[in-house]
Design a protein around this motif. Sequence first.
Motif, PDB file in Angstrom:
ATOM      1  N   GLN B 150       0.797  -0.926   0.154  1.00 54.44           N
ATOM      2  CA  GLN B 150       0.294  -0.086   0.304  1.00 54.44           C
ATOM      3  C   GLN B 150       0.942   1.385  -0.190  1.00 54.44           C
ATOM      4  OE1 GLN B 150      -3.010  -0.586   2.641  1.00 54.44           O
ATOM      5  NE2 GLN B 150      -4.561   1.309   1.322  1.00 54.44           N
ATOM      6  N   ILE B 151       2.120   1.304   0.923  1.00 60.05           N
ATOM      7  CA  ILE B 151       2.669   2.311   0.652  1.00 60.05           C
ATOM      8  C   ILE B 151       3.492   2.232  -0.677  1.00 60.05           C
ATOM      9  CG2 ILE B 151       5.063   2.871   1.633  1.00 60.05           C
ATOM     10  CD1 ILE B 151       4.260   1.684   3.979  1.00 60.05           C
ATOM     11  N   LEU B 152       3.731   0.978  -0.680  1.00 60.31           N
ATOM     12  CA  LEU B 152       4.425   1.569  -2.329  1.00 60.31           C
ATOM     13  C   LEU B 152       3.551   2.356  -3.529  1.00 60.31           C
ATOM     14  CD1 LEU B 152       7.033   1.114  -4.197  1.00 60.31           C
ATOM     15  CD2 LEU B 152       5.839  -0.985  -4.765  1.00 60.31           C
ATOM     16  N   VAL B 153       2.399   1.630  -3.158  1.00 68.68           N
ATOM     17  CA  VAL B 153       0.864   1.958  -4.452  1.00 68.68           C
ATOM     18  C   VAL B 153       0.583   3.564  -4.247  1.00 68.68           C
ATOM     19  CG1 VAL B 153      -1.353   1.666  -5.186  1.00 68.68           C
ATOM     20  CG2 VAL B 153       0.162  -0.582  -5.179  1.00 68.68           C
ATOM     21  N   GLU B 242       8.563 -12.308  13.795  1.00 68.09           N
ATOM     22  CA  GLU B 242       9.587 -11.190  13.017  1.00 68.09           C
ATOM     23  C   GLU B 242       8.992  -9.499  12.078  1.00 68.09           C
ATOM     24  OE1 GLU B 242      10.709 -12.915   9.031  1.00 68.09           O
ATOM     25  OE2 GLU B 242       8.713 -13.488   8.729  1.00 68.09           O
ATOM     26  N   SER B 243       9.647  -9.152  12.312  1.00 69.58           N
ATOM     27  CA  SER B 243       9.241  -7.933  11.823  1.00 69.58           C
ATOM     28  C   SER B 243       9.139  -7.283  10.626  1.00 69.58           C
ATOM     29  CB  SER B 243       9.851  -6.515  12.605  1.00 69.58           C
ATOM     30  OG  SER B 243       9.846  -5.348  12.229  1.00 69.58           O
ATOM     31  N   THR B 244       8.901  -7.292   9.499  1.00 68.62           N
ATOM     32  CA  THR B 244       8.688  -6.853   8.611  1.00 68.62           C
ATOM     33  C   THR B 244       8.666  -5.187   8.154  1.00 68.62           C
ATOM     34  OG1 THR B 244       6.538  -7.091   8.052  1.00 68.62           O
ATOM     35  CG2 THR B 244       8.538  -8.539   7.305  1.00 68.62           C
ATOM     36  N   ALA B 245       9.070  -4.552   9.139  1.00 67.84           N
ATOM     37  CA  ALA B 245       8.966  -2.733   8.970  1.00 67.84           C
ATOM     38  C   ALA B 245       9.839  -1.786   8.745  1.00 67.84           C
ATOM     39  CB  ALA B 245       8.634  -1.861  10.940  1.00 67.84           C
ATOM     40  N   GLN B 246      11.390  -2.800   8.334  1.00 63.60           N
ATOM     41  CA  GLN B 246      11.700  -1.834   7.578  1.00 63.60           C
ATOM     42  C   GLN B 246      12.029  -2.780   5.826  1.00 63.60           C
ATOM     43  OE1 GLN B 246      14.161   0.093   8.437  1.00 63.60           O
ATOM     44  NE2 GLN B 246      13.410  -0.203  11.114  1.00 63.60           N
ATOM     45  N   MET B 247      10.483  -3.391   5.859  1.00 63.37           N
ATOM     46  CA  MET B 247      10.283  -2.583   3.889  1.00 63.37           C
ATOM     47  C   MET B 247       9.461  -2.160   4.028  1.00 63.37           C
ATOM     48  SD  MET B 247       8.544  -6.920   3.286  1.00 63.37           S
ATOM     49  CE  MET B 247       9.832  -8.670   3.824  1.00 63.37           C
ATOM     50  N   ALA B 248       8.943  -1.242   4.527  1.00 64.66           N
ATOM     51  CA  ALA B 248       9.096   0.069   4.806  1.00 64.66           C
ATOM     52  C   ALA B 248       9.872   1.037   4.073  1.00 64.66           C
ATOM     53  CB  ALA B 248       7.470   0.928   5.877  1.00 64.66           C
ATOM     54  N   SER B 249      10.705   1.277   4.782  1.00 62.39           N
ATOM     55  CA  SER B 249      11.649   1.698   4.875  1.00 62.39           C
ATOM     56  C   SER B 249      12.269   1.327   2.313  1.00 62.39           C
ATOM     57  CB  SER B 249      13.267   1.766   4.715  1.00 62.39           C
ATOM     58  OG  SER B 249      12.851   2.564   6.498  1.00 62.39           O
ATOM     59  N   LEU B 250      12.226  -0.019   2.460  1.00 60.72           N
ATOM     60  CA  LEU B 250      12.197  -0.134   1.278  1.00 60.72           C
ATOM     61  C   LEU B 250      11.671   0.416   0.166  1.00 60.72           C
ATOM     62  CD1 LEU B 250      13.854  -3.206   0.022  1.00 60.72           C
ATOM     63  CD2 LEU B 250      11.954  -2.281  -1.688  1.00 60.72           C
ATOM     64  N   LEU B 254      12.157   3.507  -2.716  1.00 60.97           N
ATOM     65  CA  LEU B 254      11.966   2.635  -4.227  1.00 60.97           C
ATOM     66  C   LEU B 254      11.043   3.609  -4.701  1.00 60.97           C
ATOM     67  CD1 LEU B 254      10.963  -1.151  -4.577  1.00 60.97           C
ATOM     68  CD2 LEU B 254      12.505   0.111  -5.699  1.00 60.97           C
ATOM     69  N   VAL B 255      10.291   4.456  -4.329  1.00 63.53           N
ATOM     70  CA  VAL B 255       9.434   5.321  -4.992  1.00 63.53           C
ATOM     71  C   VAL B 255      10.571   6.705  -5.297  1.00 63.53           C
ATOM     72  CG1 VAL B 255       7.324   7.233  -3.678  1.00 63.53           C
ATOM     73  CG2 VAL B 255       7.662   5.056  -3.351  1.00 63.53           C
ATOM     74  N   ASN B 256      11.254   6.573  -3.786  1.00 58.89           N
ATOM     75  CA  ASN B 256      11.876   8.435  -4.134  1.00 58.89           C
ATOM     76  C   ASN B 256      12.822   7.803  -5.154  1.00 58.89           C
ATOM     77  OD1 ASN B 256      12.669  10.861  -2.602  1.00 58.89           O
ATOM     78  ND2 ASN B 256      14.566   9.608  -3.290  1.00 58.89           N
ATOM     79  N   GLY B 257      13.112   7.088  -5.496  1.00 56.62           N
ATOM     80  CA  GLY B 257      14.537   6.867  -6.726  1.00 56.62           C
ATOM     81  C   GLY B 257      12.899   6.624  -8.330  1.00 56.62           C
ATOM     82  N   VAL B 258      12.103   6.048  -8.415  1.00 50.34           N
ATOM     83  CA  VAL B 258      11.234   7.054  -9.034  1.00 50.34           C
ATOM     84  C   VAL B 258      11.094   8.287  -9.439  1.00 50.34           C
ATOM     85  CG1 VAL B 258       9.206   6.499 -10.112  1.00 50.34           C
ATOM     86  CG2 VAL B 258      10.416   4.478  -8.800  1.00 50.34           C
ATOM     87  N   PHE B 259      11.373   9.347  -8.153  1.00 49.22           N
ATOM     88  CA  PHE B 259      11.256  10.583  -8.404  1.00 49.22           C
ATOM     89  C   PHE B 259      12.043  11.181  -8.774  1.00 49.22           C
ATOM     90  CE2 PHE B 259      11.776  14.376  -7.115  1.00 49.22           C
ATOM     91  CZ  PHE B 259      11.126  15.351  -6.558  1.00 49.22           C
TER      92      PHE B 259
END
Lengths: 299, 299
Positions: B150-153, B242-250, B254-259
């Motif tokens: 959702q963050i990515l989209v 396990e915590s996938t929290a850091q996927m949010a940073s990823l 990614l979005v920043n890269g696209v920008f």
Amino acid sequence: MTASVRERLTTSLATASKADRILANFMLSELSSLPFETAASLAAKVDVSEPTVGRFCRTLGYKSFKDLKDHLKQDIGQQPWLVSDRLRELRERAAAGEDQLAAGLELEISALVSIYELARTPEWTRVVKRLASTPNVYAVGFQTERGMAQILVNQLQYLRDGVRMLDLAGGSFAEVLVSDPAQSCLVIFEARRYSRLSRDLAIEAKKVGIPVTLVTDPFCDWGRDLVDEMFVVPTEFNQFWESTAQMASLANLLVNGVFLELGPKVEARMEIVTQLYSQFTGYVGKPVNRTSQSGGKPA
Amino acid sequence: MTASVRERLTTSLATASKADRILANFMLSELSSLPFETAASLAAKVDVSEPTVGRFCRTLGYKSFKDLKDHLKQDIGQQPWLVSDRLRELRERAAAGEDQLAAGLELEISALVSIYELARTPEWTRVVKRLASTPNVYAVGFQTERGMAQILVNQLQYLRDGVRMLDLAGGSFAEVLVSDPAQSCLVIFEARRYSRLSRDLAIEAKKVGIPVTLVTDPFCDWGRDLVDEMFVVPTEFNQFWESTAQMASLANLLVNGVFLELGPKVEARMEIVTQLYSQFTGYVGKPVNRTSQSGGKPA
DNA sequence: GTATCAATGAAAGTTTTCTAACATTTTGTC
DNA sequence: GACAAAATGTTAGAAAACTTTCATTGATAC
């Protein structure tokens, strides 16, 4: 050439001239009040001239005393956390101007540190206890922050009953707002983009007496007097706009707190939920880690 | 009339005007980095004018912003504000066994570092370019990882058209799987809990020739030969699972890269989308930061 | 002793930061 | 919806912080 301010000062001690050494020593012992100083005030304190301060900073590799202060701000300093030399490398690239990213990394790290600090506050303990014991727990977030609410809800559901994600799909937030305030609590994930919705919800919740916890960015200007706890998560990481990524860590930490609070008695439930997920989505492994904590007693 | 800066800020909240309240709140949230700010830098961050900052400080009873900082010096006192010191403190508690959580902090930091390393790989660049140029971009994730998708989209939608979140609600993933492979790509956020679904989807996507990027935890044993890029995010932080929290940073990176890839040409679109959000959710501010990057040229 | 050079300070110039005066916008009131 | 009052932004100028240039000091070498 990307040493921390502290390091540079220390190494300079070996070669520095008299005035420079005085300066270096003073700076090292007063590192924590340095940001409040100015080149002139420093000069006065150690009784050297203003230009000497500037020159000294330049020999250290900074542009000026102000530049040194700016570095201090980002200065995460010493090795202890240096995860191998990988990070050093990234930082060196950043210094060479090749990599805008690395500066952002430091900011994210410092955001993480703040979050772990939050987890030590009395407010945190209060929220964790509430999330563990209140019959109805609601979480909400809009757009990007919806993902954060989802993390919280999904994981809490493994641990306990009565956890729900709120939604504007129904057109109102009646679900929480007409529930028994003594039996409900609410967690709002917010970022400045969606202020109004969150704010309106918080206002209504306060009206009916439901405890509200707000997780937000530093730009939130309405929370303090409306909510019971307000956790501010840094969001500026040198990216083209703010990133609430670290809220995910906060959500996970909260869940972990609830787990510790509830203790081993949740394990039975977790087994069942896991099995259910498995049945519907084909998950095969166990979600529970085998870390020492899992068996330990609750805090 | 010798209240601390924090107290004065807090009391001012009750009576302050809009801009003043914004300032007060921001200052309270960022108290520890205030000494590094200047009236102008603060003004820029919260988007008010420079004189407003000065005036506000004067209504608080200080002579100027600088004067406020001078008082802050006393307030902050011994409390460590340097990130390195704060980190050290947490580590010490962890070592002393006083703080179970803090032990996980280092692991999270190192996860962050690996993510920033990923962002320097050729695969990363490839994905970013693809996300910037492919007409149809799909993202998917289940349960907790749905939040990541959702963050990515959400953020990509600010930047470009044709970005969609996939869903099992429809019962199949026909939406992507029958689209033109040359015009589509897919990002899957996965953690071991939901392996099968993700895996099946990846298999089908490969069959029809749609490029797949997989973001997953270190336990994924099926990705390598199925997907085009696989980004492994550490997930074990000493928490009960396990915590996938850091996927949010990823996702944010990614979005920043696209920008950066799309460059300034997206600004018009961003204005429009922002306005639309504003219209429907009452958002009033600007989502775009005023960091140097935003105006800069794409990488 | 004196010539030389590094280190430092003084004074004047430059840039940054802050403030004062005025213009504009917003808010509240009738 | 128009008016007054408050709040905020703009512009320009004052003050502060920092740099540069150059003179002085004081150490070292010969």
